[in-house]
Motif scaffolding. Sequence first.
Motif, mmCIF file in Angstrom:
data_model
loop_
_atom_site.group_PDB
_atom_site.id
_atom_site.type_symbol
_atom_site.label_atom_id
_atom_site.label_comp_id
_atom_site.label_asym_id
_atom_site.label_seq_id
_atom_site.Cartn_x
_atom_site.Cartn_y
_atom_site.Cartn_z
ATOM 1 N N MET A 155 16.203 -8.101 -8.288
ATOM 2 C CA MET A 155 14.900 -8.646 -8.638
ATOM 3 C C MET A 155 14.102 -7.561 -9.361
ATOM 4 S SD MET A 155 11.771 -9.903 -6.138
ATOM 5 C CE MET A 155 12.393 -11.487 -5.690
ATOM 6 N N ALA A 156 13.589 -7.875 -10.534
ATOM 7 C CA ALA A 156 12.738 -6.943 -11.272
ATOM 8 C C ALA A 156 11.352 -6.936 -10.625
ATOM 9 C CB ALA A 156 12.634 -7.381 -12.733
ATOM 10 N N ILE A 157 10.882 -5.733 -10.279
ATOM 11 C CA ILE A 157 9.640 -5.570 -9.524
ATOM 12 C C ILE A 157 8.655 -4.698 -10.298
ATOM 13 C CG2 ILE A 157 8.632 -4.631 -7.386
ATOM 14 C CD1 ILE A 157 10.464 -6.802 -6.631
ATOM 15 N N LEU A 158 7.386 -5.084 -10.260
ATOM 16 C CA LEU A 158 6.294 -4.245 -10.741
ATOM 17 C C LEU A 158 5.549 -3.732 -9.519
ATOM 18 C CD1 LEU A 158 4.718 -6.484 -13.537
ATOM 19 C CD2 LEU A 158 6.357 -4.631 -13.820
ATOM 20 N N ILE A 159 5.138 -2.467 -9.561
ATOM 21 C CA ILE A 159 4.318 -1.904 -8.496
ATOM 22 C C ILE A 159 3.037 -1.386 -9.122
ATOM 23 C CG2 ILE A 159 4.114 -0.186 -6.661
ATOM 24 C CD1 ILE A 159 7.186 -0.193 -6.465
ATOM 25 N N LEU A 160 1.935 -2.059 -8.827
ATOM 26 C CA LEU A 160 0.630 -1.617 -9.307
ATOM 27 C C LEU A 160 0.023 -0.700 -8.263
ATOM 28 C CD1 LEU A 160 1.248 -4.014 -11.149
ATOM 29 C CD2 LEU A 160 -1.203 -4.288 -11.335
ATOM 30 N N GLY A 161 -0.358 0.497 -8.710
ATOM 31 C CA GLY A 161 -0.795 1.521 -7.776
ATOM 32 C C GLY A 161 0.387 2.375 -7.354
ATOM 33 N N SER A 162 1.335 2.528 -8.265
ATOM 34 C CA SER A 162 2.618 3.172 -7.960
ATOM 35 C C SER A 162 2.510 4.658 -7.632
ATOM 36 C CB SER A 162 3.584 2.990 -9.128
ATOM 37 O OG SER A 162 3.093 3.639 -10.286
ATOM 38 N N GLU A 163 1.412 5.293 -7.965
ATOM 39 C CA GLU A 163 1.313 6.736 -7.731
ATOM 40 C C GLU A 163 0.445 7.083 -6.529
ATOM 41 O OE1 GLU A 163 3.492 8.585 -9.588
ATOM 42 O OE2 GLU A 163 3.930 6.508 -10.124
ATOM 43 N N GLY A 164 -0.039 6.087 -5.818
ATOM 44 C CA GLY A 164 -0.828 6.331 -4.616
ATOM 45 C C GLY A 164 0.063 6.583 -3.411
ATOM 46 N N ASN A 165 -0.559 6.761 -2.273
ATOM 47 C CA ASN A 165 0.152 7.068 -1.038
ATOM 48 C C ASN A 165 1.222 6.027 -0.706
ATOM 49 O OD1 ASN A 165 0.662 8.343 1.508
ATOM 50 N ND2 ASN A 165 -0.689 6.854 2.467
ATOM 51 N N ILE A 166 0.869 4.776 -0.718
ATOM 52 C CA ILE A 166 1.828 3.711 -0.410
ATOM 53 C C ILE A 166 2.722 3.427 -1.617
ATOM 54 C CG2 ILE A 166 2.036 1.243 0.098
ATOM 55 C CD1 ILE A 166 -0.357 1.562 1.993
ATOM 56 N N GLY A 167 2.148 3.413 -2.796
ATOM 57 C CA GLY A 167 2.910 3.114 -4.007
ATOM 58 C C GLY A 167 4.092 4.044 -4.220
ATOM 59 N N ARG A 168 3.897 5.347 -3.992
ATOM 60 C CA ARG A 168 5.003 6.309 -4.166
ATOM 61 C C ARG A 168 6.143 6.005 -3.209
ATOM 62 N NH1 ARG A 168 0.776 9.816 -4.074
ATOM 63 N NH2 ARG A 168 1.385 10.590 -2.033
ATOM 64 N N ARG A 169 5.809 5.622 -1.991
ATOM 65 C CA ARG A 169 6.853 5.309 -1.010
ATOM 66 C C ARG A 169 7.618 4.056 -1.417
ATOM 67 N NH1 ARG A 169 3.616 7.462 4.214
ATOM 68 N NH2 ARG A 169 3.404 9.327 3.341
ATOM 69 N N LEU A 170 6.890 3.087 -1.950
ATOM 70 C CA LEU A 170 7.545 1.847 -2.370
ATOM 71 C C LEU A 170 8.398 2.064 -3.613
ATOM 72 C CD1 LEU A 170 4.700 -0.704 -1.631
ATOM 73 C CD2 LEU A 170 6.761 -0.235 -0.273
#
Length: 182
Positions: free
Chosen positions: A1-16
């Motif tokens: 599944m192609a996924i977008l992560i908005l907020g990818s460089e924040g605390n949670i975003g980096r983990r995801l």
Amino acid sequence: MAILILGSEGNIGRRLRAAFPGAIGIDRAAGADIVADLADLDYDAPAIRAAFAQAEGLIHVATSYDVDDPPAVHWAAVRDTARLLAACDRYDIKRVVLPSSDWAQPRTRWAAHQINPYGHSKRVFEAMAEMYSATPGRVAVALRFGWVPRHPDELLTASDWLKANYWDDARLVGQVHGALGL
């Protein structure tokens, strides 16, 4: 599944991002695949169009985590999330995860913590997720994220009520996987 992560460089975003190899990260901070601020994201820009057109799932964690931010910050989060969901609708993204929190409905043991503008914004996100899910073939989940400290040492000095809502990386990733239907 192609996924977008908005907020990818924040605390949670980096983990995801680490848990979803190949996901496209969008953030206002350097290091993202697409550097852009959610507040003025141009959904018609070629790179954004291309990313959204291929996405089947989207994880939105580009909101303030600070419950004490001024109300204007949380009003902006609601506005920006509404714009984001309109773009998800336009590009027919099938699975969306929105950020919510236990602050949307403070528990009895949090008696000293009454609902505030942050909590109300999360309630709005929950209603937006229900609205998005009303279209057949689409699912949006407003996930009530737990406390994800920036560093494990924060657990040593955290209050009991905060420790009770602690999510380690395994729980965080598992909950997001579940919300995406993976």
